[in-house]
Design a protein around this motif. Sequence first.
Motif, PDB file in Angstrom:
ATOM      1  N   PRO A 113       0.807  -1.230   0.000  1.00  0.00           N
ATOM      2  CA  PRO A 113       0.000   0.000   0.000  1.00  0.00           C
ATOM      3  C   PRO A 113       0.835   1.273   0.000  1.00  0.00           C
ATOM      4  CG  PRO A 113      -0.929  -1.590   1.524  1.00  0.00           C
ATOM      5  CD  PRO A 113       0.392  -2.143   1.090  1.00  0.00           C
ATOM      6  N   LEU A 114       1.939   1.275   0.759  1.00  0.00           N
ATOM      7  CA  LEU A 114       2.804   2.457   0.775  1.00  0.00           C
ATOM      8  C   LEU A 114       3.435   2.686  -0.588  1.00  0.00           C
ATOM      9  CD1 LEU A 114       4.182   4.732   2.336  1.00  0.00           C
ATOM     10  CD2 LEU A 114       5.956   3.099   2.999  1.00  0.00           C
ATOM     11  N   LEU A 115       3.885   1.630  -1.229  1.00  0.00           N
ATOM     12  CA  LEU A 115       4.468   1.771  -2.559  1.00  0.00           C
ATOM     13  C   LEU A 115       3.401   2.149  -3.580  1.00  0.00           C
ATOM     14  CD1 LEU A 115       6.912  -1.272  -2.543  1.00  0.00           C
ATOM     15  CD2 LEU A 115       7.387   1.112  -2.009  1.00  0.00           C
ATOM     16  N   GLY A 116       2.162   1.718  -3.356  1.00  0.00           N
ATOM     17  CA  GLY A 116       1.073   2.136  -4.237  1.00  0.00           C
ATOM     18  C   GLY A 116       0.835   3.629  -4.186  1.00  0.00           C
ATOM     19  N   ILE A 117       1.005   4.227  -3.010  1.00  0.00           N
ATOM     20  CA  ILE A 117       0.896   5.687  -2.894  1.00  0.00           C
ATOM     21  C   ILE A 117       1.996   6.364  -3.698  1.00  0.00           C
ATOM     22  CG2 ILE A 117       1.004   7.616  -1.266  1.00  0.00           C
ATOM     23  CD1 ILE A 117      -0.201   5.781   0.830  1.00  0.00           C
ATOM     24  N   PHE A 118       3.200   5.814  -3.659  1.00  0.00           N
ATOM     25  CA  PHE A 118       4.302   6.364  -4.452  1.00  0.00           C
ATOM     26  C   PHE A 118       3.991   6.331  -5.946  1.00  0.00           C
ATOM     27  CE2 PHE A 118       7.554   4.981  -1.015  1.00  0.00           C
ATOM     28  CZ  PHE A 118       7.160   6.062  -0.233  1.00  0.00           C
ATOM     29  N   MET A 119       3.211   5.307  -6.382  1.00  0.00           N
ATOM     30  CA  MET A 119       2.882   5.168  -7.796  1.00  0.00           C
ATOM     31  C   MET A 119       1.619   5.931  -8.172  1.00  0.00           C
ATOM     32  SD  MET A 119       5.236   3.178  -9.070  1.00  0.00           S
ATOM     33  CE  MET A 119       4.508   2.594 -10.584  1.00  0.00           C
ATOM     34  N   ASN A 120       1.053   6.704  -7.256  1.00  0.00           N
ATOM     35  CA  ASN A 120      -0.142   7.522  -7.498  1.00  0.00           C
ATOM     36  C   ASN A 120      -1.358   6.657  -7.852  1.00  0.00           C
ATOM     37  OD1 ASN A 120      -1.376  10.112  -7.661  1.00  0.00           O
ATOM     38  ND2 ASN A 120      -1.344   9.983  -9.893  1.00  0.00           N
ATOM     39  N   ILE A 121      -1.439   5.464  -7.267  1.00  0.00           N
ATOM     40  CA  ILE A 121      -2.575   4.581  -7.519  1.00  0.00           C
ATOM     41  C   ILE A 121      -3.756   5.034  -6.661  1.00  0.00           C
ATOM     42  CG2 ILE A 121      -3.366   2.189  -7.493  1.00  0.00           C
ATOM     43  CD1 ILE A 121      -0.492   1.303  -7.663  1.00  0.00           C
ATOM     44  N   GLU A 122      -4.947   4.932  -7.209  1.00  0.00           N
ATOM     45  CA  GLU A 122      -6.156   5.292  -6.472  1.00  0.00           C
ATOM     46  C   GLU A 122      -6.336   4.370  -5.263  1.00  0.00           C
ATOM     47  OE1 GLU A 122      -9.382   5.063  -9.144  1.00  0.00           O
ATOM     48  OE2 GLU A 122      -8.642   6.632 -10.486  1.00  0.00           O
ATOM     49  N   PRO A 123      -7.032   4.848  -4.225  1.00  0.00           N
ATOM     50  CA  PRO A 123      -7.229   4.002  -3.029  1.00  0.00           C
ATOM     51  C   PRO A 123      -7.868   2.651  -3.340  1.00  0.00           C
ATOM     52  CG  PRO A 123      -7.807   6.265  -2.536  1.00  0.00           C
ATOM     53  CD  PRO A 123      -7.517   6.220  -4.006  1.00  0.00           C
ATOM     54  N   ILE A 124      -8.849   2.629  -4.257  1.00  0.00           N
ATOM     55  CA  ILE A 124      -9.469   1.350  -4.586  1.00  0.00           C
ATOM     56  C   ILE A 124      -8.471   0.435  -5.291  1.00  0.00           C
ATOM     57  CG2 ILE A 124     -10.357   2.163  -6.811  1.00  0.00           C
ATOM     58  CD1 ILE A 124     -12.816   0.408  -6.312  1.00  0.00           C
ATOM     59  N   GLY A 125      -7.557   1.011  -6.079  1.00  0.00           N
ATOM     60  CA  GLY A 125      -6.524   0.216  -6.731  1.00  0.00           C
ATOM     61  C   GLY A 125      -5.518  -0.321  -5.732  1.00  0.00           C
ATOM     62  N   ILE A 126      -5.189   0.485  -4.723  1.00  0.00           N
ATOM     63  CA  ILE A 126      -4.274   0.017  -3.672  1.00  0.00           C
ATOM     64  C   ILE A 126      -4.900  -1.135  -2.901  1.00  0.00           C
ATOM     65  CG2 ILE A 126      -3.144   0.686  -1.520  1.00  0.00           C
ATOM     66  CD1 ILE A 126      -2.770   3.467  -2.672  1.00  0.00           C
ATOM     67  N   ALA A 127      -6.188  -0.993  -2.574  1.00  0.00           N
ATOM     68  CA  ALA A 127      -6.873  -2.071  -1.862  1.00  0.00           C
ATOM     69  C   ALA A 127      -6.937  -3.344  -2.702  1.00  0.00           C
ATOM     70  CB  ALA A 127      -8.282  -1.621  -1.477  1.00  0.00           C
ATOM     71  N   ALA A 128      -7.198  -3.182  -4.001  1.00  0.00           N
ATOM     72  CA  ALA A 128      -7.257  -4.352  -4.881  1.00  0.00           C
ATOM     73  C   ALA A 128      -5.889  -5.012  -5.009  1.00  0.00           C
ATOM     74  CB  ALA A 128      -7.779  -3.944  -6.259  1.00  0.00           C
ATOM     75  N   ALA A 129      -4.836  -4.190  -5.134  1.00  0.00           N
ATOM     76  CA  ALA A 129      -3.491  -4.750  -5.233  1.00  0.00           C
ATOM     77  C   ALA A 129      -3.116  -5.500  -3.954  1.00  0.00           C
ATOM     78  CB  ALA A 129      -2.484  -3.636  -5.509  1.00  0.00           C
TER      79      ALA A 129
END
Length: 221
Positions: A113-129
């Motif tokens: 999730p932290l790395l997803g924030i670095f990649m500018n992924i949407e919250p729903i995308g972070i949760a899915a990942a």
Amino acid sequence: MLALFLRDLRLGIRAGGGALVGVIFFLAVVAVIPFGVGPDLNLLARIGPAILWIGALLAGLLGLERLFQADREDGSLDLLVLADGRHMLALSVLVKCLAHWVANILPLVIASPLLGIFMNIEPIGIAAAFATLLVGTPAIAFIGAVGAAVAVALPRGGLLVSVLILPLAIPVLIFGVSACYAATTGPQPFLPPFLILAALTLFFAVIGPFAAALALKANAD
């Protein structure tokens, strides 16, 4: 089995830096991508789930060659093979795979999730990942057990393990990324690829330990 799990968990954490090395490698892979694709935040958000999955897959390969190495060096692997009865060796391999996943791959899932924030992924995308990595990455350990068992007798089998594992891990990667994209962009629903991903993990949880047990027996013979 609990004693074997705790022993391998301690060995997995101590050997070669354990989870820290995997997380650093995961971070390095994700951090390098923006330099290659440019500072386009929309592009990074679009390819972010795929980058997280590729980084987790590559980082999950680290340490797989050591899955049976310590047991072979201290002679306990021979005892496991000789004591095999009613598929006990396959069960032991399953426990070792779970310990490897907890020690080396689960920290990558927690860090995603932290790395997803670095990649500018949407919250729903972070949760899915996060959900797909949590469900799909155990398959990497189960597949990796087969490669580690084949290469256990080789002095430098790390590269061979990676070569054997990557083709088998492609379906896991495909459905993991597909589920993430379905959650963020659609129009396909998230649940079908996610359930297929879970089914792949369960399939490899059955096939992987038995195949690894056969390879260990062949090497012992």
